[in-house]
Each structure stands twice: as structure tokens, then as C-alpha cells.
Write a protein that holds these residues in place. Sequence first.
Motif, PDB file in Angstrom:
ATOM      1  N   THR A   1       0.839  -1.204   0.000  1.00  0.00           N
ATOM      2  CA  THR A   1       0.000   0.000   0.000  1.00  0.00           C
ATOM      3  C   THR A   1       0.866   1.244   0.000  1.00  0.00           C
ATOM      4  OG1 THR A   1      -1.749  -1.163   1.194  1.00  0.00           O
ATOM      5  CG2 THR A   1      -1.815   1.243   1.243  1.00  0.00           C
ATOM      6  N   ILE A   2       0.569   2.153  -0.916  1.00  0.00           N
ATOM      7  CA  ILE A   2       1.261   3.439  -1.003  1.00  0.00           C
ATOM      8  C   ILE A   2       0.195   4.514  -0.880  1.00  0.00           C
ATOM      9  CG2 ILE A   2       2.800   4.894  -2.380  1.00  0.00           C
ATOM     10  CD1 ILE A   2       3.487   2.321  -3.994  1.00  0.00           C
ATOM     11  N   PHE A   3       0.372   5.420   0.084  1.00  0.00           N
ATOM     12  CA  PHE A   3      -0.651   6.448   0.239  1.00  0.00           C
ATOM     13  C   PHE A   3      -0.032   7.828   0.375  1.00  0.00           C
ATOM     14  CE2 PHE A   3       0.432   6.338   4.604  1.00  0.00           C
ATOM     15  CZ  PHE A   3      -0.254   7.319   5.315  1.00  0.00           C
ATOM     16  N   VAL A   4      -0.771   8.793  -0.169  1.00  0.00           N
ATOM     17  CA  VAL A   4      -0.389  10.197  -0.123  1.00  0.00           C
ATOM     18  C   VAL A   4      -1.223  10.881   0.951  1.00  0.00           C
ATOM     19  CG1 VAL A   4      -0.681  12.378  -1.358  1.00  0.00           C
ATOM     20  CG2 VAL A   4       0.451  10.462  -2.488  1.00  0.00           C
ATOM     21  N   THR A   5      -0.584  11.700   1.760  1.00  0.00           N
ATOM     22  CA  THR A   5      -1.306  12.434   2.784  1.00  0.00           C
ATOM     23  C   THR A   5      -0.599  13.748   3.086  1.00  0.00           C
ATOM     24  OG1 THR A   5      -2.161  12.353   5.055  1.00  0.00           O
ATOM     25  CG2 THR A   5      -0.082  11.240   4.647  1.00  0.00           C
ATOM     26  N   HIS A   6      -1.382  14.751   3.528  1.00  0.00           N
ATOM     27  CA  HIS A   6      -0.826  15.987   4.060  1.00  0.00           C
ATOM     28  C   HIS A   6      -0.728  15.929   5.577  1.00  0.00           C
ATOM     29  CE1 HIS A   6      -1.827  17.797   0.106  1.00  0.00           C
ATOM     30  NE2 HIS A   6      -0.871  18.647   0.408  1.00  0.00           N
ATOM     31  N   ASP A   7      -1.374  14.928   6.167  1.00  0.00           N
ATOM     32  CA  ASP A   7      -1.486  14.838   7.617  1.00  0.00           C
ATOM     33  C   ASP A   7      -0.272  14.093   8.173  1.00  0.00           C
ATOM     34  OD1 ASP A   7      -2.188  13.919  10.273  1.00  0.00           O
ATOM     35  OD2 ASP A   7      -4.253  14.433   9.805  1.00  0.00           O
TER      36      ASP A   7
END
Length: 350
Positions: free
Chosen positions: A187-193
Amino acid sequence: MAEVRVEGLGKDFDGQPVLSDISLTFGDGEFFGLLGPSGSGKTTLLRLIAGFLFPDRGRILIGGDPVERIPVERREVGMVFQNYALFPNMSVAENVGFGLRVRGVSRAEEARRVAEVLELVQLGALGARRPHQLSGGQKQRVALARAIVTRPRVLLLDEPLSALDKSLRVEMQIELKRIQREVGITTIFVTHDQEEALTLSDRIGILKGGRLVQEGPPREVYFRPKDAFTAGFLGEANLFSGMPEDGGLRLTDGSLIAWPAGAGPVPMIAVRPENLRALQPGQGHGNRITARLRHRVFAGATGTLVLDWRGQQIKVTAREEDLPSLSEGQEITLGWDRDASIPLGDATEG
């Protein structure tokens, strides 16, 4: 499950590079978080891996197979978008099973797999509902179920929890981690948090200006950032510049800050707000400075002192009960342990 590897990846828009020479390995079954400010290239990297964009330079390999010129529908990736992108005219079960129908899966097999994945995301009783009858958290689970029901080799998440309120977001972080572990999918995820990235990720990567600044386990990147940008972006950091001397860094006020164990001369150090202590008069401590209180921030169990040190803002964070009672404008001595100083190699970053 499959390892994902990008090698020398680059992408230009209108002749301007938005990604430059990115090389990263996303481990088999790993949960990897991509962080960076707006325009850093993290969503572009995700879309390149998905197949919505083709790179101008470099390679993308999934399970050892080069896929950089293979269209999205043949890459065996699942993707969850920020806005969920559910079909409003379809039921939950029909939304989840859509990808299976496109692939020609039999009705019986579709029903079995949809039921199985709805149980996994704890929506087994809601298959007949329409999206408008769901809460934000339930919609997020439907989007996740739709992405994994086709049994992709890789799961890509683009700001998957950003539309949720804070309390639900924390709850869904726990659920997302549980589901990812049960399925075992890369799993690869993008976040600003930043807190979300630290909570969910096995490893994180920090992007800035289309380049990879640092990657590693969350604790390593948080406690040992390589430069001032990473120190300030992942959490908060008080930065101190000066002249290196034997055994320490001489600050502009004349204070000598001792190096952490094993560190060499550097022009800048960072100290996390939670590692600073307000000292009582006469109390000894290794490193110390004197600053003037600007204001105090109350946040329930924790509090923050915002202070001025020679025109520079300094923050101290601790349990509310451990912070001293001060009036605005009052001076206080701050101290910290030698090993709480984080050496940074580039004083010009930030």
C-alpha cells in the motif's frame, strides 16, 4: 502482494520537471506514506505508479515486471481517490462489484467476493444502500472495498481520509491499518497529515520540489531528520544556527550547545518542542537558553509556550500541569539534554 520499485523516475509538465530522479522501493506488503507540501510531486508519483500518467524518464516495476508503458487497466492496481468517486445510481454492493463485472467475472463469483470484502470492511449489512444513505466513514470503506475486491497487487490511496472529521479520521486510521494487514497488500498512500503518516506507515518518504528528501521508518525520520526542511515539515522543530566548535555549536547569544553523542560539527541543530524544559532558577541542565514568553496555548491535556529568543520563535510543549505559570513578557530559562539536539547538515534549508 508485490514489491514496487521506481528507478530514476522523472516527469515534466509544460517543459518543467515536477518529478526528478526518484528512486524508491516499496516493500512487499508494506504500508508506505508519501508526504510533502503542495506541489512537491507526491500525487504525480502515485498517478505514475497507477498508470494514469506515463513517465518521461525512468522505470516502474511491480513484482519485478516493468509497467511504465502499460495502461492503467492492465497494471493490477487498486486506487482510492480523495472524493471516493462512488456511482450514486448504484447500491453499495453494485459499486464494490463494478470492477469485477468489467473483468467478466461470473455473477456468482462476483456476489461471493463482494460479500466477503464487505464483511472485511464491516459493511456486510449495508450492501443494498445507495451512497447518499451512507456516512462519510462508510463511503470511505465502500471505496476501499471496491479497490481491493479485484485482488490487485498494489493499493494506492490519494488522501483517503481527508474528507472526514478529526474523530472519524482517527477511527478510520485504525480500520485502514487493520484491513491492510488482513489483506497483506502493498500500500502506497499520499497524505498531508503528518500524524496520519506517522500512525499508519511502516516507512515514509518526504518529497520537496519533485525530489526525494528523505525516506525511512517514521521514528528514524522524525528523530533523525537529515535537514531543516524535514525537521520542520515532519512535526515541529526549534532550529538553532551557529559556529561549530570543539564539542558543540556556539549560538549567536554566546551559548555553547553540546553535540549529541557521536555527532560531528554541523552549522545547525533542531530541538523538538517536547524535549525543551522550563528550568527553575538555579536548576542545572546541559544545554540552556533564555527566552521571553509571547503567549501560552491551551490544548486540553497538553499546552504550548510560544517564546521569543533573539527575534526567533521558540515553542515548548508539555503536559499542561508541567508548564510553569508565566506572564506575557516574562523571561524563562529553557534547557534540554545533549542527545535531544538533532544535528542538521544544511543551515540554508527551511
